[in-house]
Write an enzyme that holds these catalytic residues in place. Structure first.
Site, PDB file in Angstrom:
ATOM      1  N   GLY A  43       0.918  -1.288  -0.122  1.00 58.22           N
ATOM      2  CA  GLY A  43      -0.072   0.057   0.042  1.00 58.22           C
ATOM      3  C   GLY A  43       1.159   1.203   0.161  1.00 58.22           C
ATOM      4  O   GLY A  43       0.620   2.250  -0.535  1.00 58.22           O
ATOM      5  N   CYS A  44       2.001   1.184   0.971  1.00 60.78           N
ATOM      6  CA  CYS A  44       2.791   2.367   0.789  1.00 60.78           C
ATOM      7  C   CYS A  44       3.310   2.617  -0.421  1.00 60.78           C
ATOM      8  O   CYS A  44       3.622   3.892  -0.890  1.00 60.78           O
ATOM      9  CB  CYS A  44       3.830   2.391   1.883  1.00 60.78           C
ATOM     10  SG  CYS A  44       3.018   2.144   3.456  1.00 60.78           S
ATOM     11  N   THR A  45       4.065   1.521  -1.181  1.00 63.31           N
ATOM     12  CA  THR A  45       4.555   1.880  -2.637  1.00 63.31           C
ATOM     13  C   THR A  45       3.477   2.448  -3.234  1.00 63.31           C
ATOM     14  O   THR A  45       3.962   3.355  -4.122  1.00 63.31           O
ATOM     15  CB  THR A  45       5.141   0.699  -3.011  1.00 63.31           C
ATOM     16  OG1 THR A  45       5.909  -0.038  -1.935  1.00 63.31           O
ATOM     17  CG2 THR A  45       5.612   0.501  -4.207  1.00 63.31           C
TER      18      THR A  45
END
Length: 161
Positions: A43-45
């Site tokens: 998700g962060c990527t």
């Protein structure tokens, strides 16, 4: 908890480029602060890539985009290089800024409780006033929504002068 129209806390954090970022010294019309839990996770990527994909549009509008996580500078540098990220990343390894911005919260996964960053985005004007907050962010379409909101608010700001 920070609410819209509040003045946000000032802070200094190390940047991924070796410099120090000081919020109050920033001269952008607006700042997007997106807090994310951990570099190089799915998700962060996706979130960092989505903001990076729109970086030219944000910068043209005078909006600085900054990602903040509790990761070390080394981890942020690897993350940025691996995914060719264009956004500025800050290391909040002590979690002081995350706590002051009310994103360091108790979370739960598979019945286990732990402390971590709740994915949150703040849109702040040049006077450090919180214009908009997105809590518990869902990544899909988020960067685009933030960009559209920034443009709308920049337009309103121009009209009010």
């Amino acid at each position: 908890m920070l609410e819209e129209e509040n003045v946000v806390p000032d802070f200094k954090l190390p940047e991924d480029n070796g410099k120090e970022f000081h919020l109050r010294a920033n001269k952008s019309k607006m700042i997007v602060l997106f807090f994310y839990p951990k570099a190089d996770t799915t998700g962060c990527t996706k979130e960092a890539i989505a903001f990076s994909d729109l970086i030219t549009e944000f910068e043209t509008a005078g909006v600085k985009v900054i990602g903040i996580s509790p990761d070390s500078i080394d981890k942020l540098l690897k993350f940025k290089k691996k995914h060719d990220l264009k956004v500025l990343l800050l290391s909040d390894i002590e979690k002081e800024v995350s706590m002051r911005y009310a994103v360091w919260v108790e979370k739960s996964m598979y019945g286990k409780k732990y402390m971590g960053v709740e994915r949150t985005t703040y849109l702040i004007n040049a006077n450090m006033k919180l214009l908009k907050v997105w809590r518990k962010v869902k990544v899909s379409g988020h960067a685009e929504a933030v960009y559209k909101t920034a443009l709308k608010l920049l337009g309103e700001d121009c009209l009010s002068h």
